[in-house]
Design an enzyme around this catalytic site. Sequence first.
Site, PDB file in Angstrom:
ATOM      1  N   ASP A 254       6.271   1.314   3.194  1.00 39.80           N
ATOM      2  CA  ASP A 254       5.944   2.051   1.706  1.00 39.80           C
ATOM      3  C   ASP A 254       5.541   3.307   1.949  1.00 39.80           C
ATOM      4  O   ASP A 254       4.354   3.632   2.428  1.00 39.80           O
ATOM      5  CB  ASP A 254       4.964   1.052   0.988  1.00 39.80           C
ATOM      6  N   ASN A 262       6.455  12.940  -6.919  1.00 41.50           N
ATOM      7  CA  ASN A 262       7.212  13.280  -7.969  1.00 41.50           C
ATOM      8  C   ASN A 262       6.702  14.002  -9.029  1.00 41.50           C
ATOM      9  O   ASN A 262       7.039  14.682  -9.606  1.00 41.50           O
ATOM     10  CB  ASN A 262       7.610  11.839  -8.424  1.00 41.50           C
ATOM     11  N   ASP A 271      13.418  12.916  -4.409  1.00 39.99           N
ATOM     12  CA  ASP A 271      14.774  12.160  -3.844  1.00 39.99           C
ATOM     13  C   ASP A 271      15.064  12.756  -2.412  1.00 39.99           C
ATOM     14  O   ASP A 271      15.362  12.006  -1.503  1.00 39.99           O
ATOM     15  CB  ASP A 271      16.027  12.475  -4.913  1.00 39.99           C
ATOM     16  N   GLU A 297      10.032   3.610  -3.653  1.00 37.38           N
ATOM     17  CA  GLU A 297      10.005   4.110  -2.364  1.00 37.38           C
ATOM     18  C   GLU A 297       9.446   2.982  -1.198  1.00 37.38           C
ATOM     19  O   GLU A 297       9.089   3.182  -0.284  1.00 37.38           O
ATOM     20  CB  GLU A 297       8.544   4.988  -2.507  1.00 37.38           C
TER      21      GLU A 297
END
Length: 392
Positions: A254, A262, A271, A297
């Site tokens: 993770d 983000n 991305d 993620e």
Amino acid sequence: MALDVPTLMVVSVFVTLIVGLLFLFSWNQGRRTRALAILGAAHLLGAVGSALLCARGLIADWISIGVANALVLAAYGLIWSATRSFDGRPARTGATLAGAALWCGACLVPAFYGSMTARVVLASGLAGAYCALAARETWRGRAERLPSRGPAAALLASEGALYGVRIPLALAFPVGMGTQPAPTPMLALLCFLAILYTVAVAFLFVALGKERLELEQRRAADTDALTGVANRRALQSWAAAQFRRGEATLLLLDLDHFKRINDTWGHGVGDAVLVGFCTAARALLPQDGILGRLGGEEFACLLPGTDRARARQVAEAIRRSTALMRPAALPGFAVTVSIGAATGRDFDALMRRADRALYRAKDLGRDRVVWAEEEAAGPATRRGARIKVGSV
């Protein structure tokens, strides 16, 4: 039953013409497999050459012998070029046309042009060589598991061997001088085999094109569109097959504080982080390992076997490479990964154990690897199943 040579030659012309049109039609449907277009051109060229051969005695000999065989040899060269194109190898125009050029040069020598035996030997040798090369090119791509690849390579090899047999037969039973072949049973047999080979080549290479398209569609259905790694369905299918053979190590990964990336840098950077992470992680996996994206993620990695030392090395290597993702154009940018690991052969239980270990890694400060056995030795303040068991 007697086989009429002129009739068989005419049939061969029409069969070759129809096969050429079939290749072009198949290519035109999607225009994805350029090799089909090259094969179409090869067969159309071969049909013209064969038609000129059929017209021997009705047209000038230099056309029915020199030009006709040059076209047929050019067609075989194109077939070889098509097999290279099918597997993404570049065409070699000079080598493709070398057989036809050599034939034309030899026909300028009167002694050669007047000897039927010499012409049979050279034409058979050149055609057989192109068939052998095409078989080799087809077999070279066997890493791509297409069911028709082996039969196609065997078919081309056998056609090359048939041309090879013609050479000692022509030398043992020389035809002598002249330009007009006698309609012997051997010639009739060769015409008949030529028809069979033409149809078989068409069937197998059209099948190869469809098999590759189906393979690409299956891969697309099993691949995460953004990162290119396996998606949930593919990972679950692969895990089910692996656990039937034995134990494996599961790593749940993770990316830490990914929402912050983000929010701070934008989804485009987010991305790019996902793609970069997958690229780096896949490069560190052993050949039998697989990386899959569970969503967002969150990722999972399956390593067959119970070699704990190897699995630790892989997990730590992924963790370190992730921490090195610090592009100079983004000062203050940082990304780390937390990893939970477990070994076993019951998939549902393994998912639960690895997930608890992942939570423990986050509780201990993130950017670390925690094994299920280590997690069990200490309390975890946050437990639960963020990843739905059995839905990988």
